[in-house]
Design a protein around this motif. Sequence first.
Motif, PDB file in Angstrom:
ATOM      1  N   ALA A  83      28.910  20.525 -28.006  1.00 40.66           N
ATOM      2  CA  ALA A  83      28.166  20.663 -27.382  1.00 40.66           C
ATOM      3  C   ALA A  83      26.507  22.137 -27.353  1.00 40.66           C
ATOM      4  CB  ALA A  83      27.911  20.181 -26.219  1.00 40.66           C
ATOM      5  N   VAL A  84      27.709  23.277 -27.020  1.00 38.55           N
ATOM      6  CA  VAL A  84      26.844  24.229 -27.388  1.00 38.55           C
ATOM      7  C   VAL A  84      26.644  24.802 -28.984  1.00 38.55           C
ATOM      8  CG1 VAL A  84      26.515  26.826 -27.177  1.00 38.55           C
ATOM      9  CG2 VAL A  84      27.733  25.512 -25.830  1.00 38.55           C
ATOM     10  N   PHE A  85      26.690  24.054 -29.748  1.00 38.07           N
ATOM     11  CA  PHE A  85      27.212  24.390 -31.414  1.00 38.07           C
ATOM     12  C   PHE A  85      25.709  23.084 -31.821  1.00 38.07           C
ATOM     13  CE2 PHE A  85      27.374  23.340 -35.859  1.00 38.07           C
ATOM     14  CZ  PHE A  85      26.958  23.756 -36.091  1.00 38.07           C
ATOM     15  N   ASP A  86      26.098  22.196 -31.163  1.00 36.65           N
ATOM     16  CA  ASP A  86      24.937  21.075 -31.303  1.00 36.65           C
ATOM     17  C   ASP A  86      23.447  21.275 -31.770  1.00 36.65           C
ATOM     18  OD1 ASP A  86      27.092  19.307 -32.847  1.00 36.65           O
ATOM     19  OD2 ASP A  86      27.444  18.372 -31.276  1.00 36.65           O
ATOM     20  N   GLN A  87      23.046  22.071 -29.861  1.00 35.05           N
ATOM     21  CA  GLN A  87      22.105  22.199 -29.731  1.00 35.05           C
ATOM     22  C   GLN A  87      22.206  23.454 -30.823  1.00 35.05           C
ATOM     23  OE1 GLN A  87      22.053  25.227 -25.925  1.00 35.05           O
ATOM     24  NE2 GLN A  87      20.105  23.936 -25.638  1.00 35.05           N
ATOM     25  N   PHE A  88      22.393  24.058 -30.956  1.00 35.31           N
ATOM     26  CA  PHE A  88      21.837  25.208 -32.259  1.00 35.31           C
ATOM     27  C   PHE A  88      21.507  24.553 -33.633  1.00 35.31           C
ATOM     28  CE2 PHE A  88      23.488  28.373 -35.129  1.00 35.31           C
ATOM     29  CZ  PHE A  88      22.411  28.579 -35.094  1.00 35.31           C
ATOM     30  N   ALA A  89      22.408  23.879 -33.708  1.00 39.19           N
ATOM     31  CA  ALA A  89      21.868  23.589 -35.735  1.00 39.19           C
ATOM     32  C   ALA A  89      21.036  22.071 -34.795  1.00 39.19           C
ATOM     33  CB  ALA A  89      23.911  22.139 -35.703  1.00 39.19           C
ATOM     34  N   ALA A  90      20.933  21.835 -34.188  1.00 44.36           N
ATOM     35  CA  ALA A  90      19.799  20.334 -34.118  1.00 44.36           C
ATOM     36  C   ALA A  90      17.838  20.954 -34.398  1.00 44.36           C
ATOM     37  CB  ALA A  90      19.468  19.469 -32.657  1.00 44.36           C
ATOM     38  N   ALA A  91      18.287  22.380 -33.467  1.00 39.84           N
ATOM     39  CA  ALA A  91      17.102  23.044 -33.957  1.00 39.84           C
ATOM     40  C   ALA A  91      16.506  23.301 -35.533  1.00 39.84           C
ATOM     41  CB  ALA A  91      17.112  24.526 -33.927  1.00 39.84           C
ATOM     42  N   ASP A  92      14.993  23.100 -35.253  1.00 40.67           N
ATOM     43  CA  ASP A  92      14.098  23.507 -37.479  1.00 40.67           C
ATOM     44  C   ASP A  92      14.242  25.251 -36.944  1.00 40.67           C
ATOM     45  OD1 ASP A  92      13.903  21.205 -37.805  1.00 40.67           O
ATOM     46  OD2 ASP A  92      13.044  20.719 -36.566  1.00 40.67           O
ATOM     47  N   ALA A  93      14.235  25.661 -36.049  1.00 46.08           N
ATOM     48  CA  ALA A  93      13.743  26.752 -36.123  1.00 46.08           C
ATOM     49  C   ALA A  93      14.212  28.294 -35.016  1.00 46.08           C
ATOM     50  CB  ALA A  93      12.528  27.374 -36.263  1.00 46.08           C
ATOM     51  N   ILE A 113      27.497  33.417 -29.260  1.00 44.72           N
ATOM     52  CA  ILE A 113      27.649  33.441 -30.732  1.00 44.72           C
ATOM     53  C   ILE A 113      29.015  33.352 -31.072  1.00 44.72           C
ATOM     54  CG2 ILE A 113      27.728  35.755 -32.760  1.00 44.72           C
ATOM     55  CD1 ILE A 113      25.212  36.575 -31.971  1.00 44.72           C
ATOM     56  N   ASP A 114      30.162  33.438 -30.821  1.00 40.44           N
ATOM     57  CA  ASP A 114      31.021  33.520 -30.659  1.00 40.44           C
ATOM     58  C   ASP A 114      31.764  32.162 -30.037  1.00 40.44           C
ATOM     59  OD1 ASP A 114      31.921  35.637 -31.227  1.00 40.44           O
ATOM     60  OD2 ASP A 114      32.415  36.446 -29.074  1.00 40.44           O
ATOM     61  N   ILE A 115      30.943  31.105 -29.536  1.00 43.07           N
ATOM     62  CA  ILE A 115      31.368  30.044 -29.651  1.00 43.07           C
ATOM     63  C   ILE A 115      30.961  29.391 -30.669  1.00 43.07           C
ATOM     64  CG2 ILE A 115      30.489  28.398 -28.065  1.00 43.07           C
ATOM     65  CD1 ILE A 115      30.344  30.390 -25.345  1.00 43.07           C
ATOM     66  N   ILE A 116      29.585  29.020 -31.419  1.00 40.40           N
ATOM     67  CA  ILE A 116      29.442  28.241 -32.478  1.00 40.40           C
ATOM     68  C   ILE A 116      29.115  28.876 -33.266  1.00 40.40           C
ATOM     69  CG2 ILE A 116      27.313  27.846 -30.600  1.00 40.40           C
ATOM     70  CD1 ILE A 116      24.859  29.376 -32.974  1.00 40.40           C
ATOM     71  N   THR A 117      29.417  30.524 -33.636  1.00 37.13           N
ATOM     72  CA  THR A 117      30.245  31.490 -34.646  1.00 37.13           C
ATOM     73  C   THR A 117      31.682  30.515 -35.076  1.00 37.13           C
ATOM     74  OG1 THR A 117      28.776  32.296 -34.713  1.00 37.13           O
ATOM     75  CG2 THR A 117      30.053  32.885 -36.248  1.00 37.13           C
ATOM     76  N   PHE A 123      29.440  28.286 -41.004  1.00 40.16           N
ATOM     77  CA  PHE A 123      29.596  28.368 -42.138  1.00 40.16           C
ATOM     78  C   PHE A 123      31.438  27.952 -42.594  1.00 40.16           C
ATOM     79  CE2 PHE A 123      32.560  30.984 -38.965  1.00 40.16           C
ATOM     80  CZ  PHE A 123      34.047  31.024 -39.667  1.00 40.16           C
ATOM     81  N   GLY A 124      31.168  28.751 -43.310  1.00 42.76           N
ATOM     82  CA  GLY A 124      32.531  27.295 -44.664  1.00 42.76           C
ATOM     83  C   GLY A 124      32.812  28.936 -45.351  1.00 42.76           C
ATOM     84  N   PHE A 125      34.340  28.459 -45.885  1.00 38.33           N
ATOM     85  CA  PHE A 125      34.717  29.703 -46.077  1.00 38.33           C
ATOM     86  C   PHE A 125      35.786  28.779 -47.517  1.00 38.33           C
ATOM     87  CE2 PHE A 125      38.857  32.368 -47.018  1.00 38.33           C
ATOM     88  CZ  PHE A 125      37.808  33.257 -47.129  1.00 38.33           C
TER      89      PHE A 125
END
Length: 222
Positions: A83-93, A113-117, A123-125
Amino acid sequence: MLSILHINASPRYANSDSLRLARHFIDSLRAATTETFELETLNLFDDGALPAFGHTAAAAKMAVFTGQDQTPDQIAAWESARAVFDQFAAADAYVFNIPMWNSGVPYVLKQWIDIITQPGWSFGFDPEKGYTGLMEGKPALAIHSSGVFAPGVPAAFGSDFSSTFFADWLNFVGIEDATHIRFAPTVLNVDVEGTRRAAENELSDAALLFAGKLGTFELIRG
């Protein structure tokens, strides 16, 4: 509608220099653009703003990436992180205000940062090519403040692992269009108001450029 996520990494609120400057930038941006945008602010120091990412969440993460079933507690922990990541990803800026703490970033910002990374999220690998950021095409504005440290001061007055770490993280997740503005020092400064005005002027200029980027996003998204 375009959305901007503002991450406030200061607990000082009305007394925060970095937050005051972030609000100046946002006000300047509203004045500089004809585009309507939605602003969401995440105050990282608010109670309950972030979920814990301890042994349960870590076990949930490893279960996902090893193909194992998650326990009910692990599912809940992983969904909270998502849910924390989704909030981050949904933003345009993005707009960040970051006070320096002990030469680094405040611990709640590192927690966020550690939650969403997470792999597959931000990121991909690839075993041959390495890491790839997945948040491309989104601009960010970061305001860095510090009480004693300033660029060019002797080593006895501190070091900056805050802005360098944060700039590296933005690049890691693919946010390469980032503007960094510093307000420092805020304590050992004979002309703190003059330094503040200089930072505000720099932010006003940055808002004009940011407004153009928001217009570009509107064309891409439209």
